[in-house]
Every structure is written in C-alpha cells, then in structure tokens.
Scaffold this active site. Structure first.
Site, PDB file in Angstrom:
ATOM      1  N   LYS A  83     -45.182 -31.973 -10.200  1.00  0.00           N
ATOM      2  CA  LYS A  83     -43.838 -32.274 -10.693  1.00  0.00           C
ATOM      3  C   LYS A  83     -43.485 -33.706 -10.303  1.00  0.00           C
ATOM      4  O   LYS A  83     -43.592 -34.081  -9.120  1.00  0.00           O
ATOM      5  CB  LYS A  83     -42.874 -31.297 -10.023  1.00  0.00           C
ATOM      6  CG  LYS A  83     -41.658 -30.929 -10.825  1.00  0.00           C
ATOM      7  CD  LYS A  83     -40.947 -29.788 -10.099  1.00  0.00           C
ATOM      8  CE  LYS A  83     -39.674 -29.417 -10.758  1.00  0.00           C
ATOM      9  NZ  LYS A  83     -38.855 -28.562  -9.876  1.00  0.00           N
TER      10      LYS A  83
HETATM   11  C1  E4P Z   1     -36.457 -26.560 -11.157  1.00  0.00           C
HETATM   12  O1  E4P Z   1     -37.472 -27.054 -11.559  1.00  0.00           O
HETATM   13  C2  E4P Z   1     -35.323 -27.359 -10.656  1.00  0.00           C
HETATM   14  O2  E4P Z   1     -35.689 -28.125  -9.560  1.00  0.00           O
HETATM   15  C3  E4P Z   1     -34.165 -26.460 -10.341  1.00  0.00           C
HETATM   16  O3  E4P Z   1     -33.994 -25.549 -11.412  1.00  0.00           O
HETATM   17  C4  E4P Z   1     -32.889 -27.194 -10.029  1.00  0.00           C
HETATM   18  O4  E4P Z   1     -31.831 -26.272  -9.933  1.00  0.00           O
HETATM   19  P1  E4P Z   1     -30.433 -26.652  -9.278  1.00  0.00           P
HETATM   20  O5  E4P Z   1     -29.745 -27.647 -10.154  1.00  0.00           O
HETATM   21  O6  E4P Z   1     -29.681 -25.348  -9.225  1.00  0.00           O
HETATM   22  O7  E4P Z   1     -30.727 -27.210  -7.917  1.00  0.00           O
END
Ligand code: E4P
Length: 217
Positions: A83
C-alpha cells in the site's frame, strides 16, 4: 463485490474468515499501531490465514525508501499488496512495484484525477476514502461513482477498493455503484446483519414458542 476486512486484529479477521466473509484484508499504520504488534509479524500471520490480498502500507515518504520498504513487505508472502500513498513518490513506487509483478494498493485517494493517475501507474487497487470525505460534508459515494465511470470508459483494470467505510449503508451503496471491493471494519460487516424488523419478528416468534411450549430438541 468482494469484502476486505479493515483491521490488524487477528481474532476478528479469523471470526469473519471462518464465515467465508473475507476476500482480503487491509491494514494501515494506524491499525498496526492499534494492534500493538510488530508490522512484519502480524502481517505474516494475516497472510497465512487469508487466501486473498493483504494490504501492508509503507511508512517512508520518498520514492527510493518506499520502494525498498515495498520490496521487503512483498517478500512476506505472495498475497501481499503493497500500500502506497497517493503522492508523486507513491505513484513512482506503484509503477516500479507493479512492473515487478507486485500487487499495489494506492491509498488516500480523494479525487477522480488521483484515481486516474493511479490506474495509469499500474495500481492493482485504488482506495478512495468515503468516510473522510463525508466527514467534511463532501460526497464520498459520488467519488466512487466518478471513478467507476472513468475506469469503465477506458477499460482500466485497477480495482476500486472503497475504503474509510463507516456504516452498513455505505456497503450496499458501494455494491449498487459497482465498487469491485469494499473494505470495512469488522463491526460494520457485522452490522450488515441487523434489521429492526428482524428483531421484532423474532421477538414475536419467541413469544409464541413460549406460549405454545414448542420444543425441537
Ligand atoms: C483502508 O485501506 C483505509 O486505511 C481505511 O479504510 C481508513 O479508514 P478510516 O478513514 O476510518 O481511518
């Protein structure tokens, strides 16, 4: 629509995986910090449990270090998706890793233009953040729709991974729009089972079970 679970908590992933609800897992530095575990150890444990892609996020900001981190993460298991953030350095890293055959999830996407760049850079997944846009009174679901239109217009194979999901309604809305994947915290996936009429109907049936003394076992 594929379901990814957005957590680094092993027990919660296992519970949903045993029910066949998990097509993949996403983590981020905040989720790793919350788990209190070492990133390499916990990611390996998740990869061993799950057949599908497991996203593990780099922590560097420059392309050279990001690439080195991405290569190290990719060595954990074949189902790692590295990522990277949607910055210029992240796009450079995405291109290099995808050219090497590594899955890449480009995260922190907040605009259709960013999603277009990620697809051009060979991203396997683009992660538009619905909830964080909604928090600012912007329309996160409209962004998913726009990216769907653009990717379909040109046949981009990058999968739309709807992220920052805060409610069960977000899940069905993403499915209606045609997101390829939605990643949600375990509590949101479980909340999809809830309906007030189910609870009410069950209470009525249980009252009649009691009244009539119905027994099966
Ligand atoms: C997933 O890949 C993201 O990092 C995550 O869904 C972020 O979610 P949040 O905005 O609730 O922290």
């Amino acid at each position: 629509m594929k379901f990814f679970v957005d957590t680094a908590e092993i027990d919660q992933i296992r519970e949903l995986n045993d029910l066949g609800m998990v097509d993949g897992v996403t983590t981020n530095p905040s989720l790793i910090a919350k788990s209190g575990r070492d990133i390499l150890e916990v990611t390996k444990e998740i990869c061993d449990m799950i057949d599908g892609p497991v996203s593990a996020e780099v922590v560097a900001l420059d392309a050279e270090t990001m690439l080195a981190e991405g290569r190290k993460l990719a060595k954990i298991a074949d189902n790692i998706a590295v990522k990277v953030p949607l910055t210029w350095a992240g796009l450079q890293t995405c291109k290099a890793l995808s050219d090497e055959g590594t899955m890449v999830n480009v995260t922190l996407c907040f605009s259709a233009n960013q999603a277009l760049l990620a697809a051009k850079a060979g991203a396997t997944f683009i992660s538009p953040f619905i909830g964080r846009l909604d928090d600012l009174n912007m329309d996160g679901l409209e962004l998913i729709e726009d990216i769907r239109t653009i990717y379909d217009n040109y046949g981009f194979e990058t999968q739309i991974l709807a992220a920052s999901i805060r409610s069960a309604n977000h899940m069905s809305d993403c499915a209606k729009i045609g997101a390829d994947v939605a990643t949600a915290p375990p509590a949101v996936i479980k909340a999809m089972a809830n309906h007030v009429l189910t609870d009410k109907g069950l209470a009525g049936f249980m009252a009649d079970v009691e009244k009539a003394g119905i027994k099966i076992l």
